[in-house]
Design a protein around this motif. Structure first.
Motif, PDB file in Angstrom:
ATOM      1  N   VAL A 407      12.869   1.989   7.928  1.00 41.53           N
ATOM      2  CA  VAL A 407      11.377   1.031   7.508  1.00 41.53           C
ATOM      3  C   VAL A 407       9.839   1.648   7.107  1.00 41.53           C
ATOM      4  O   VAL A 407       9.604   2.149   8.541  1.00 41.53           O
ATOM      5  CB  VAL A 407      11.991  -0.333   8.843  1.00 41.53           C
ATOM      6  N   VAL A 408      10.046   0.921   6.004  1.00 39.98           N
ATOM      7  CA  VAL A 408       8.819   1.830   5.598  1.00 39.98           C
ATOM      8  C   VAL A 408       7.719   0.724   5.896  1.00 39.98           C
ATOM      9  O   VAL A 408       7.602  -0.320   4.639  1.00 39.98           O
ATOM     10  CB  VAL A 408       8.713   2.735   4.145  1.00 39.98           C
ATOM     11  N   ARG A 409       6.022   0.580   5.753  1.00 42.53           N
ATOM     12  CA  ARG A 409       5.707  -0.376   6.120  1.00 42.53           C
ATOM     13  C   ARG A 409       4.411  -0.460   4.590  1.00 42.53           C
ATOM     14  O   ARG A 409       4.746   0.696   3.805  1.00 42.53           O
ATOM     15  CB  ARG A 409       4.352  -0.264   7.133  1.00 42.53           C
ATOM     16  N   GLU A 422       9.895  -2.031   3.866  1.00 41.67           N
ATOM     17  CA  GLU A 422      10.847  -1.981   3.480  1.00 41.67           C
ATOM     18  C   GLU A 422      12.255  -0.939   3.496  1.00 41.67           C
ATOM     19  O   GLU A 422      11.616   0.350   3.980  1.00 41.67           O
ATOM     20  CB  GLU A 422       9.772  -0.859   1.531  1.00 41.67           C
ATOM     21  N   PHE A 423      13.074  -1.397   3.211  1.00 43.77           N
ATOM     22  CA  PHE A 423      14.376  -0.563   3.468  1.00 43.77           C
ATOM     23  C   PHE A 423      14.406   0.607   2.778  1.00 43.77           C
ATOM     24  O   PHE A 423      14.823   0.855   0.948  1.00 43.77           O
ATOM     25  CB  PHE A 423      15.898  -1.409   3.237  1.00 43.77           C
ATOM     26  N   ASP A 453      14.155  -3.706  -0.874  1.00 37.71           N
ATOM     27  CA  ASP A 453      14.035  -4.387   0.266  1.00 37.71           C
ATOM     28  C   ASP A 453      13.346  -4.879   1.158  1.00 37.71           C
ATOM     29  O   ASP A 453      13.305  -3.402   1.821  1.00 37.71           O
ATOM     30  CB  ASP A 453      15.938  -4.297   0.071  1.00 37.71           C
ATOM     31  N   GLU A 454      12.966  -5.495   1.644  1.00 40.83           N
ATOM     32  CA  GLU A 454      11.958  -6.008   2.869  1.00 40.83           C
ATOM     33  C   GLU A 454      13.133  -6.176   4.371  1.00 40.83           C
ATOM     34  O   GLU A 454      13.478  -7.537   3.993  1.00 40.83           O
ATOM     35  CB  GLU A 454      10.650  -6.983   3.100  1.00 40.83           C
ATOM     36  N   ARG A 468      13.089 -10.264  -1.189  1.00 36.63           N
ATOM     37  CA  ARG A 468      13.713  -9.016  -2.110  1.00 36.63           C
ATOM     38  C   ARG A 468      11.783  -8.276  -2.835  1.00 36.63           C
ATOM     39  O   ARG A 468      11.824  -9.515  -3.009  1.00 36.63           O
ATOM     40  CB  ARG A 468      13.848  -9.463  -3.151  1.00 36.63           C
ATOM     41  N   ILE A 469      11.640  -7.374  -3.057  1.00 35.64           N
ATOM     42  CA  ILE A 469      10.733  -6.545  -3.044  1.00 35.64           C
ATOM     43  C   ILE A 469      10.892  -6.711  -4.420  1.00 35.64           C
ATOM     44  O   ILE A 469      10.061  -6.650  -5.032  1.00 35.64           O
ATOM     45  CB  ILE A 469      10.209  -5.694  -2.778  1.00 35.64           C
TER      46      ILE A 469
END
Length: 598
Positions: A407-409, A422-423, A453-454, A468-469
């Motif tokens: 999970v990336v900030r 973000e996934f 995807d967040e 949804r990004i």
């Protein structure tokens, strides 16, 4: 938190030296259940005809023989399937794989213009179509230069309007392949080659416009089957009592060209010893009859169909007591619907999975917009735990075995449990990328898929989709790129600028709504005649209806606006218009009334 691993422990060995056809027909993996009593692999819904493994095997080899002899189909040639579900769909796929060729499954409801793009992208040597869309297939084939004798019917010619059209049928090819000497040597893979050898070119809608072809290896599909099998072994019940067990009768109404229907319904459930009742065309009442007739146990659904189970009056007319599991994916399933399904099927396991799912997140005040589709992971990455009877409706499931997630900030650092970001996924079932190299570099980086995807993932590896990004819509579980509709609308002389957003609907998921800045000529006509505005809106809705397939319609309507808000870079501020549209819908202020129906 650095990385999150799916549950179920390490994976067993994944064969990397065989094709999908060899894995399904010639090999017994240790995780493949052994049937106490043989059962048919497929049942043709319309006739009740049972198709056993031996028949599938013989038809597969006969078709491969004919394709090789007649058209020299072989190494890395592409064969496109433009057909609804059929008991011969897996036969076509595995015959093509026997020859070392590649399958490109296509949506049979597309227009000729939409089909043309996909045929141009993949350059197939052969196009297999159904009589119901044969005219569309011929029209698109002519545009891209595919000879008419390379368009083959998967059924009989009875549905054709022009009986004089000369064509081959699948049955003729299989009969031909049985009678003639063997003309091919089956493609054998070297150790490790399955990881790079293409099995499928499947299409997924791109955020910037037309669908993109995704490169799927043989290893990717084989790996996902083993991942799901490993995950299901975490079930505390013995296999004989599991919801998905050998001999289970599966509803196969989800389209086989879609990753959910192709990878999970067709391939995994057959691998797991199930029988598929193959339904070519969805009709809800007819489907209820099939559940009763064939005593179907397991229902892979998308939420629009789940809504019908909860609301359609015909449900009470049929005996659905055979159902022991309902699993939903590909679009949103709210907690309310989960509760209603549990009431309708009190003895059944109810869950949803993230292969292309969409959920209501408890962490936000709005509906999540997960849109990746996960054809890129072919296909399952999270599933409801088999140990709970009714899954948590706020969760997209638990990460499956063999998958690693981050999970990336926004700043690139890794988020701890409970914090959104973000996934990003690494999995042995990962696609090789797109045919488009630029798109590949944007999404596939160093063996990781950046989904757009967040999400939030907790300590139990449970996945919660927050937002949804990227900008894809989901209409009745099908991906729709706003940019594709926007580009099409901008070709209309009455449109100066446009932005497509979504309204929300329980049955359809998203209802595409177009904000339109009228052209100067259109504006002048509206100033002269106030009724002209309604005529223009109706004309734009018809323009899209005539040019795009059924799920790409402006079911949310058309709204005029003076300007489309944008960043200085030109990027559309889509979310601001989306929020405006949804607020107006709540207040009853939209001038176009959405036309969506159950």
């Amino acid at each position: 938190m650095s990385e999150i691993h799916g549950i179920g422990g390490p994976l067993p060995a994944i064969p990397d030296d065989m094709s999908v056809a060899q894995f399904m027909l010639d090999y017994h993996h240790p995780f493949r259940p052994v049937l106490a009593q043989p059962s048919p692999w497929l049942i043709e819904d319309s006739s009740g005809r049972k198709v056993w493994k031996e028949e599938i095997y013989s038809r597969t080899d006969a078709l491969a023989n004919s394709l090789s002899a007649r058209w020299k189909i072989g190494e890395n040639d592409v064969v496109s399937i433009f057909s609804p579900n059929s008991v011969d769909y897996p036969v076509i796929i595995w015959a093509v794989h026997r020859l070392g060729a590649i399958v490109s499954p296509l949506n049979p409801t597309q227009t000729a213009e939409e089909l043309k793009h996909q045929l141009k992208s993949t350059s197939p040597k052969l196009l297999l179509a159904h009589s119901s869309n044969y005219a569309t297939a011929l029209a698109a084939a002519q545009i891209v230069g595919i000879a008419p004798d390379r368009v083959v019917l998967v059924d009989t010619a009875s549905g054709l309007k022009d009986p004089a059209v000369r064509h081959a049928t699948l049955s003729e090819l299989i009969d031909e392949g049985v009678k003639q000497p063997k003309s091919f040597v089956e493609r054998k893979l070297n150790p490790g080659e399955a990881k790079s050898k293409l099995a499928f070119l499947s299409f997924s809608s791109g955020t910037t416009g037309l669908p993109k072809a995704i490169r799927i290896s043989h290893y990717a599909l084989i790996a996902n089957m083993i991942q799901v099998a490993t995950f299901l072994k975490t079930d505390k019940k013995p296999l004989s009592e599991a919801s998905l067990r050998p001999g289970t009768v599966i509803l196969a109404v989800l389209p086989f060209y879609h990753a959910y229907g192709l990878a999970f319904v067709m391939h995994f459930t057959l691998f797991h010893g199930a029988t598929l009742v193959v339904i070519p065309k969805f009709n809800f009442t007819d489907m209820l009859k099939s559940i009763e007739r064939y005593r179907i146990n397991y229902l892979p659904l998308v939420p629009p169909v789940a809504v019908l189970f909860c609301k359609h009056p015909d449900v009470k007319k049929y005996d659905l007591s055979s159902v022991r599991a309902v699993v939903c994916g590909a679009a949103p399933l709210s907690g309310e619907l989960m509760t209603q399904l549990a009431t309708l099927f009190p003895e059944a396991w109810i869950g949803q999975g993230f292969g292309s799912s969409q959920v209501i997140s408890p962490f936000t005040a709005y509906q999540a917009d997960d849109r990746i589709g996960m054809t890129e992971t072919f296909t399952m990455i999270a599933m409801a735990s088999p140990n709970c009877k009714v899954a948590d409706p706020s969760s997209a499931g638990v990460l499956i075995s063999g998958l690693v997630a981050r999970v990336v900030r926004a700043d690139g650092s890794l988020a701890p449990p409970g914090e959104p970001g973000e996934f990003v996924i690494s999995t042995p079932s990962l696609a090789l990328g797109y045919l488009d190299e630029k798109a590949t570099k944007e999404t596939f980086r160093d063996g990781w898929l950046y989904t757009g995807d967040e999400v939030i993932i907790n300590e139990k590896a449970e996945l919660f989709v927050v937002d949804r990004i990227k900008e894809l819509l989901k209409v009745r579980a099908f991906q729709v790129a706003p940019a594709e509709l926007e580009g099409f609308l901008l070709q209309h002389p009455d449109v100066a600028d446009t932005c497509v957003v979504s309204l929300l609907d329980d049955f359809n998921g998203d209802l595409p709504l177009a904000y339109v800045v009228p052209s100067a000529a259109a504006q002048a006509r509206m100033e002269t005649d106030p009724a002209e505005g309604d005529r223009i809106k109706a004309a734009l809705i018809k323009y899209v209806a005539d040019g795009k397939t059924s799920y790409k319609q402006l079911t949310g309507g058309v709204e005029f606006t003076d300007v489309i808000p944008k960043l200085p870079s030109g990027k559309l501020l889509r979310r601001s218009l989306r929020d405006r549209a949804r607020q107006m819908a709540k207040q009853g202020l939209l001038t176009s009334v959405p036309k969506a129906k159950l």
